[in-house]
Write an enzyme that holds these catalytic residues in place. Structure first.
Site, short mmCIF file in Angstrom:
data_model
loop_
_atom_site.label_atom_id
_atom_site.label_comp_id
_atom_site.label_asym_id
_atom_site.label_seq_id
_atom_site.Cartn_x
_atom_site.Cartn_y
_atom_site.Cartn_z
N GLU A 114 0.81 -1.22 0.00
CA GLU A 114 0.00 0.00 0.00
C GLU A 114 0.85 1.27 0.00
O GLU A 114 1.91 1.32 0.63
CB GLU A 114 -0.89 0.01 1.25
CG GLU A 114 -1.88 -1.13 1.31
CD GLU A 114 -2.80 -1.09 2.53
OE1 GLU A 114 -2.73 -0.11 3.31
OE2 GLU A 114 -3.58 -2.04 2.70
N GLU A 182 -8.69 1.98 -4.15
CA GLU A 182 -9.77 1.71 -3.17
C GLU A 182 -10.35 3.02 -2.65
O GLU A 182 -9.60 3.94 -2.27
CB GLU A 182 -9.19 0.88 -2.00
CG GLU A 182 -10.24 0.59 -0.93
CD GLU A 182 -9.80 -0.47 0.08
OE1 GLU A 182 -8.70 -1.04 -0.07
OE2 GLU A 182 -10.56 -0.70 1.03
#
Ligand code: KIV
Length: 275
Positions: A114, A182
């Protein structure tokens, strides 16, 4: 099995990519039988499988353990394993060693991490340099919830919108072959997908990303969450609860086992009985 080249080709041809999370042998097996394009062994397992409050407690050993199980069920599906919180933050040597464990021990095909800051770009390049394909992840990155102050849609202001767009371009330059987006506005998902040559996979990123990913438990109605961005294709929690109640009832009312479920002595020892 799909590979990083076929994913790129799918984007080029406008064929959407399906991804689903899976965490064990049976979910891997069913996913493969359903011809889903790729599996993510996500650190969401911390919440939906292990019952943690967030993903931060998940360890590298947890992800290796679950990746191995998924691989046993899905021998011919491209598997991406999540790099847990703090497994790619300390040093590039640690990062490379941890990524390689997911590939060698877990038998994943790629890893995901991430963020898009300078140190994350360095991590991506270092892992790619070990011949390991990397999926990047931008927007609402759950490992940053303490920094974000909770699960909040990212990229809503002009500044943040442009920042995430810039990071997406940098991630591609650093060598990632895919990007998960996301919790971002659809406009940002669309713009990033148009600007990048690598495929984008959305979860709460709108209709225009090159593919979609959902969490196994959300799709099947096994989690308590009911997100706007997700879709419950089944309500398995309810069906499982009904099945268990029926079982309980049968046991208590002596309706299970029946004659069909029991073994009998046999004359001839060589006669096989169905287990
Ligand atoms: O851990 C996970 O399941 C994920 C997806 C939500 C993209 O990162």
């Amino acid at each position: 099995m799909r590979n990083i080249k076929s994913f790129k080709k799918m984007k080029k041809n406008g064929s959407k990519i399906s991804m689903i999370t899976a965490y064990d042998y049976s979910s891997g097996k069913i996913t493969e039988e359903a011809n889903i394009d790729c599996i993510l062994v996500g650190d969401s397992l911390g919440m939906v499988v292990l019952g943690y409050e967030n993903t931060l407690e998940v360890t590298l050993e947890d992800i290796i353990h679950h990746t191995k199980a998924v691989r046993r069920g899905a021998k011919d599906t491209f598997i991406i394993s999540d790099m847990p919180y703090m497994s790619y933050h300390l040093s590039l040597n640690d990062t490379k060693a941890n990524a390689s464990k997911l590939i060698i021990e877990g038998k994943a095909n790629a890893v995901k991490l991430e963020g898009g800051t300078k140190s994350r770009l360095e991590a991506i390049s270092a892992i790619v340099d070990c011949e390991i394909p990397v999926v990047a992840h931008l927007g609402l990155t759950p490992q940053s919830i303490n920094k974000f102050g909770g699960y909040k849609v990212q990229g809503k202001t002009n500044d943040r919108f442009n920042k995430i767009l810039d990071q997406a371009l940098e991630i591609q330059k650093a060598g990632a072959f895919m990007l998960v987006l996301e919790g971002v506005p659809e406009k940002l998902g669309k713009e990033i997908s148009e600007k990048l040559s690598i495929p984008t996979i959305g979860i709460g990123a709108g209709r225009y990303t090159d593919g979609q990913v959902l969490v196994w438990h959300d799709l099947l109605g096994l989690s308590e969450f009911d997100f706007k961005f997700s879709k419950k294709y089944k309500n398995l929690s309810l069906q499982i609860k009904n099945a268990l109640e029926n079982y309980d009832n049968d046991v208590k009312n002596k309706k299970f086992p029946t004659k069909e479920n029991v073994y009998f002595p046999i004359e001839d020892e060589k006669t096989e009985q169905k287990i």
